[in-house]
Design an enzyme around this catalytic site. Structure first.
Site, PDB file in Angstrom:
ATOM      1  N   THR A  23       0.954  -1.153  -0.034  1.00  0.00           N
ATOM      2  CA  THR A  23      -0.190   0.016  -0.008  1.00  0.00           C
ATOM      3  C   THR A  23       0.825   1.269  -0.093  1.00  0.00           C
ATOM      4  O   THR A  23       0.099   2.410  -0.120  1.00  0.00           O
ATOM      5  CB  THR A  23      -0.884  -0.030   1.423  1.00  0.00           C
ATOM      6  N   TRP A  73       5.072  -0.764  14.927  1.00  0.00           N
ATOM      7  CA  TRP A  73       5.999  -2.011  15.218  1.00  0.00           C
ATOM      8  C   TRP A  73       6.673  -1.647  16.449  1.00  0.00           C
ATOM      9  O   TRP A  73       6.744  -2.750  17.158  1.00  0.00           O
ATOM     10  CB  TRP A  73       6.639  -2.300  13.889  1.00  0.00           C
ATOM     11  N   SER A 117       5.473 -11.755  15.710  1.00  0.00           N
ATOM     12  CA  SER A 117       6.423 -11.687  14.786  1.00  0.00           C
ATOM     13  C   SER A 117       5.914 -12.557  13.516  1.00  0.00           C
ATOM     14  O   SER A 117       6.216 -12.307  12.451  1.00  0.00           O
ATOM     15  CB  SER A 117       7.689 -12.369  15.203  1.00  0.00           C
ATOM     16  N   HIS A 165       3.596 -10.548  11.495  1.00  0.00           N
ATOM     17  CA  HIS A 165       4.342  -9.484  10.819  1.00  0.00           C
ATOM     18  C   HIS A 165       5.261  -9.996   9.637  1.00  0.00           C
ATOM     19  O   HIS A 165       5.180  -9.416   8.473  1.00  0.00           O
ATOM     20  CB  HIS A 165       5.733  -9.073  11.892  1.00  0.00           C
ATOM     21  N   ARG A 190      13.771  -8.704   3.828  1.00  0.00           N
ATOM     22  CA  ARG A 190      13.075  -8.640   5.031  1.00  0.00           C
ATOM     23  C   ARG A 190      12.666  -9.887   5.768  1.00  0.00           C
ATOM     24  O   ARG A 190      12.413 -10.127   6.982  1.00  0.00           O
ATOM     25  CB  ARG A 190      11.741  -8.132   4.696  1.00  0.00           C
ATOM     26  N   CYS A 211      -2.982   3.762   7.666  1.00  0.00           N
ATOM     27  CA  CYS A 211      -3.273   3.426   6.546  1.00  0.00           C
ATOM     28  C   CYS A 211      -4.495   2.672   6.528  1.00  0.00           C
ATOM     29  O   CYS A 211      -4.490   1.349   7.349  1.00  0.00           O
ATOM     30  CB  CYS A 211      -2.050   2.818   5.917  1.00  0.00           C
ATOM     31  N   CYS A 248      -4.143  -1.351   5.520  1.00  0.00           N
ATOM     32  CA  CYS A 248      -3.357  -1.812   6.574  1.00  0.00           C
ATOM     33  C   CYS A 248      -4.195  -2.107   8.045  1.00  0.00           C
ATOM     34  O   CYS A 248      -3.892  -3.163   8.631  1.00  0.00           O
ATOM     35  CB  CYS A 248      -2.222  -0.949   7.079  1.00  0.00           C
TER      36      CYS A 248
HETATM   37  C1  LIG Z   1      -0.675  -3.469  11.560  1.00  0.00           C
HETATM   38  C2  LIG Z   1       0.205  -3.128  10.163  1.00  0.00           C
HETATM   39  C3  LIG Z   1      -0.286  -3.434   8.785  1.00  0.00           C
HETATM   40  C4  LIG Z   1       0.440  -3.440   7.732  1.00  0.00           C
HETATM   41  N1  LIG Z   1      -0.090  -3.853   6.510  1.00  0.00           N
HETATM   42  C5  LIG Z   1       0.544  -3.297   5.515  1.00  0.00           C
HETATM   43  C6  LIG Z   1      -0.236  -3.738   4.301  1.00  0.00           C
HETATM   44  O1  LIG Z   1      -1.080  -4.473   4.242  1.00  0.00           O
HETATM   45  N2  LIG Z   1       0.673  -3.351   2.841  1.00  0.00           N
HETATM   46  C7  LIG Z   1       1.796  -2.709   2.773  1.00  0.00           C
HETATM   47  O2  LIG Z   1       2.277  -2.471   2.210  1.00  0.00           O
HETATM   48  N3  LIG Z   1       2.203  -2.169   4.130  1.00  0.00           N
HETATM   49  C8  LIG Z   1       1.668  -2.515   5.418  1.00  0.00           C
HETATM   50  N4  LIG Z   1       2.199  -2.353   6.577  1.00  0.00           N
HETATM   51  C9  LIG Z   1       3.370  -1.594   6.785  1.00  0.00           C
HETATM   52  C10 LIG Z   1       4.654  -2.619   6.725  1.00  0.00           C
HETATM   53  O3  LIG Z   1       4.381  -3.754   7.671  1.00  0.00           O
HETATM   54  C11 LIG Z   1       6.097  -2.203   6.919  1.00  0.00           C
HETATM   55  O4  LIG Z   1       6.219  -1.497   8.181  1.00  0.00           O
HETATM   56  C12 LIG Z   1       6.667  -1.226   5.791  1.00  0.00           C
HETATM   57  O5  LIG Z   1       6.668  -1.997   4.694  1.00  0.00           O
HETATM   58  C13 LIG Z   1       7.941  -0.908   5.886  1.00  0.00           C
HETATM   59  O6  LIG Z   1       8.869  -2.176   6.284  1.00  0.00           O
HETATM   60  P1  LIG Z   1      10.245  -2.132   6.854  1.00  0.00           P
HETATM   61  O7  LIG Z   1      11.210  -2.812   6.041  1.00  0.00           O
HETATM   62  O8  LIG Z   1      10.612  -0.462   6.951  1.00  0.00           O
HETATM   63  O9  LIG Z   1      10.295  -2.782   8.250  1.00  0.00           O
HETATM   64  P2  LIG Z   1       8.924  -3.012   9.190  1.00  0.00           P
HETATM   65  O10 LIG Z   1       8.347  -4.215   8.448  1.00  0.00           O
HETATM   66  O11 LIG Z   1       8.118  -1.691   9.439  1.00  0.00           O
HETATM   67  O12 LIG Z   1       9.588  -3.537  10.532  1.00  0.00           O
HETATM   68  C14 LIG Z   1      10.127  -2.539  11.284  1.00  0.00           C
HETATM   69  C15 LIG Z   1      11.292  -3.136  12.526  1.00  0.00           C
HETATM   70  O13 LIG Z   1      10.566  -4.595  12.992  1.00  0.00           O
HETATM   71  C16 LIG Z   1      11.533  -5.567  12.855  1.00  0.00           C
HETATM   72  N5  LIG Z   1      10.782  -6.739  12.228  1.00  0.00           N
HETATM   73  C17 LIG Z   1      10.711  -6.735  11.129  1.00  0.00           C
HETATM   74  N6  LIG Z   1      10.077  -7.797  10.675  1.00  0.00           N
HETATM   75  C18 LIG Z   1       9.924  -8.658  11.717  1.00  0.00           C
HETATM   76  C19 LIG Z   1       9.429  -9.578  12.136  1.00  0.00           C
HETATM   77  N7  LIG Z   1       8.938 -10.592  11.163  1.00  0.00           N
HETATM   78  N8  LIG Z   1       9.533 -10.201  13.358  1.00  0.00           N
HETATM   79  C20 LIG Z   1      10.270  -9.502  14.259  1.00  0.00           C
HETATM   80  N9  LIG Z   1      10.667  -8.272  14.137  1.00  0.00           N
HETATM   81  C21 LIG Z   1      10.639  -7.673  12.879  1.00  0.00           C
HETATM   82  C22 LIG Z   1      12.833  -5.013  12.277  1.00  0.00           C
HETATM   83  O14 LIG Z   1      13.801  -4.779  13.261  1.00  0.00           O
HETATM   84  C23 LIG Z   1      12.216  -3.761  11.544  1.00  0.00           C
HETATM   85  O15 LIG Z   1      13.515  -2.943  11.187  1.00  0.00           O
HETATM   86  C24 LIG Z   1       1.612  -2.360   7.879  1.00  0.00           C
HETATM   87  C25 LIG Z   1       1.945  -2.018   9.163  1.00  0.00           C
HETATM   88  C26 LIG Z   1       1.307  -2.397  10.178  1.00  0.00           C
HETATM   89  C27 LIG Z   1       1.899  -1.882  11.622  1.00  0.00           C
END
Ligand SMILES: Cc1cc2nc3c(=O)[nH]c(=O)nc-3n(C[C@H](O)[C@H](O)[C@H](O)COP(=O)(O)OP(=O)(O)OC[C@H]3O[C@@H](n4cnc5c(N)ncnc54)[C@H](O)[C@@H]3O)c2cc1C
Length: 448
Positions: free
Chosen positions: A180, A191, A219, A222, A252, A352, A355
């Site tokens: 998205t 997060w 996790s 996530h 990721r 969002c 999300c």
């Molecule tokens: C409830 C929710 C729903 C979402 N739904 C969507 C969606 O449908 N579509 C969309 O495009 N985006 C969605 N997002 C956003 C998405 O999850 C990410 O936050 C975004 O893509 C940025 O990713 P990032 O790589 O910066 O790390 P993020 O995914 O934001 O992770 C933040 C930090 O958490 C830690 N981390 C990452 N993955 C894991 C894991 N599996 N277990 C433990 N720790 C972890 C790492 O330290 C990471 O730096 C959603 C976010 C939330 C909070």
């Protein structure tokens, strides 16, 4: 308890059982289900099933079945509180794509059986939601439709599910979970709040089973979200071209074996909840006013919860009896319940809308799993709300889809030179994938 005269699984899922998954599954070792934490290896730690078996069951039976089941009307209309104020900090929606917004259902699109005092027919053809994200809000609730249905609040969530205040119905089929554009400060703050304040950062190395389970569930969800983002990514925003982004998967997920392990764990946890509630789910009335669809829905649910291959290969995917033991059990349960309610409240801060929708659904799905697995008392299964069942089955389908996508993307990354992240050695996915036609990534698809 399989109803006679209902179509078989293969008919219902359009013959989609992949031949490469048809080999007999090994029975699990008797007495194996001690649910001891293991290091990275063949068995999903904290669970009672190995990775190969999970892949085989999911690819051969569960994924094709769930894929069809969640498209049925009974599992498509989710009741959710979308327009909510963040109780923790000012709302700062950072989502820039049109795909961020959710299409609500209009009054006549929701099956009347879902509504308070409604009868069991659907208006017109059932219809599709309009594209207008500000569609008319339907705040009604069901009182009939499912036998044994309850309107009790779920103790693990902050939202009051027994209230219809500010609730709208959303057709999940036209609001798929995908990329998205929600990222940056707003997303990472969510997060961060979940992990640092409400989860237990020691993760897999936490010696307290309950805390470890709790962390792994978050996790795992996530990870699942990240898999869906990688699988359904906007490759070219201008041309609106969608496809797989293997780099996202590699960076990721593949680079963090623990995240993938937690996805498997969460899948088995939710699967255990669904099968533990088998009798309730199988006897529920999936009435939406489409007799053929509803009969197929009931048959699919039975195929899922009484699945013979599942019962043979992985009879107890997770053993909840290992939890809450000892003097600290009740206090620990109260603490974790409070943390989980907090996490569910944080969903109101997701900037969002789409999300937030899927975040809320998946948190309610986890809450429903915990209600089924951790309810105290007589040993009798708790009655579930319709919305809880919708969340439970859709969460299971999301996790199942993620596992399926991870098999394909993991094999592709492996082919490009990385090791299997789960074993550190040979890819456990490769054999299945290379036997079928799943060794090529889906072509980039154009979405209107
Ligand atoms: C409830 C929710 C729903 C979402 N739904 C969507 C969606 O449908 N579509 C969309 O495009 N985006 C969605 N997002 C956003 C998405 O999850 C990410 O936050 C975004 O893509 C940025 O990713 P990032 O790589 O910066 O790390 P993020 O995914 O934001 O992770 C933040 C930090 O958490 C830690 N981390 C990452 N993955 C894991 C894991 N599996 N277990 C433990 N720790 C972890 C790492 O330290 C990471 O730096 C959603 C976010 C939330 C909070």
């Amino acid at each position: 308890m399989v109803q006679p005269n209902l179509p078989g699984l293969e008919t219902l899922i359009g013959g989609a059982i992949s031949p490469q998954f048809e080999e007999p599954i090994q029975e699990s070792t008797p007495g194996f289900c001690a649910c001891q934490a293991t290091t990275v290896g063949e068995t999903v730690s904290d669970c009672c099933c190995d990775y190969q078996t999970v892949n085989s069951l999911n690819g051969g039976v569960l994924h094709p079945l769930l894929h069809v089941l969640v498209k049925k009307p009974s599992f498509s209309y989710f009741k959710v509180k979308l327009w909510c104020d963040c109780p923790f900090w000012p709302d700062d929606g950072m989502c820039h794509l049109r795909d961020c917004s959710v299409c609500e259902c209009t009054e006549d699109e929701v099956p009347l059986t879902f509504k308070k005092g409604g009868d069991s027919s659907l208006g017109d053809e059932g219809g599709q939601c309009t594209e207008d994200p500000k569609g008319v809000v339907d705040r009604t609730l069901e009182t009939k439709g499912f036998q044994g249905w309850t309107e009790n609040d779920n103790p693990w969530t902050a939202d009051d599910e027994s209230s219809d205040e500010d609730m709208v119905y959303v057709d999940l089929r036209i609001n798929p979970e995908k990329y998205t554009g929600y990222k940056g400060v707003s997303a990472s703050r969510i997060w961060e709040a979940i992990y640092s304040e409400n989860c237990f950062q020691e993760g897999l190395s936490d010696t307290c089973t309950e805390r470890r389970v709790f962390y792994r569930l978050i996790s795992g969800v996530h990870t699942s979200i990240a898999v869906h983002i990688a699988k359904h990514y906007l490759i070219d925003e201008e041309a609106e071209t969608w496809g797989t982004n293997l780099d996202i998967y590699r960076e990721r997920i593949h680079a963090y074996p623990e995240r993938l392990q937690n996805l498997y764990f969460t899948f088995l946890f939710v699967l255990r909840a669904a099968t533990k509630a088998a009798d309730f789910l199988a006897s529920a009335e999936y009435s939406t006013g489409f007799p053929v669809e509803d009969a197929e829905t009931a048959a699919l649910v039975q195929q899922l919860v009484y699945n013979e291959r599942l019962m043979q290969a992985c009879p107890v995917p997770f053993d909840e009896a290992q939890l809450w033991k000892g003097d600290e059990g009740p206090a620990l349960r109260a603490q974790l319940t409070s943390h989980f309610r907090n996490i569910s409240a944080i969903m109101d801060c997701v900037g969002c809308e789409k999300c937030r929708l899927w975040g809320k659904l998946q948190i309610l799905g986890l809450a429903t799993s915990m209600k089924i697995l951790f309810s105290e008392g007589t040993g009798k299964q708790p009655a579930l709300q319709r919305n809880e069942v919708i969340a439970l089955i859709n969460l299971l389908a999301r996790l199942s889809e993620s596992l399926d996508s991870a098999v394909v993307m993991g094999a592709e990354v492996h082919r490009a030179g990385s090791q299997n992240p789960l074993t550190g050695g040979a890819p456990i996915f490769s054999e299945q994938v290379s036997q079928g036609n799943r060794n090529t990534l889906p072509d980039v698809e154009a979405v209107s």
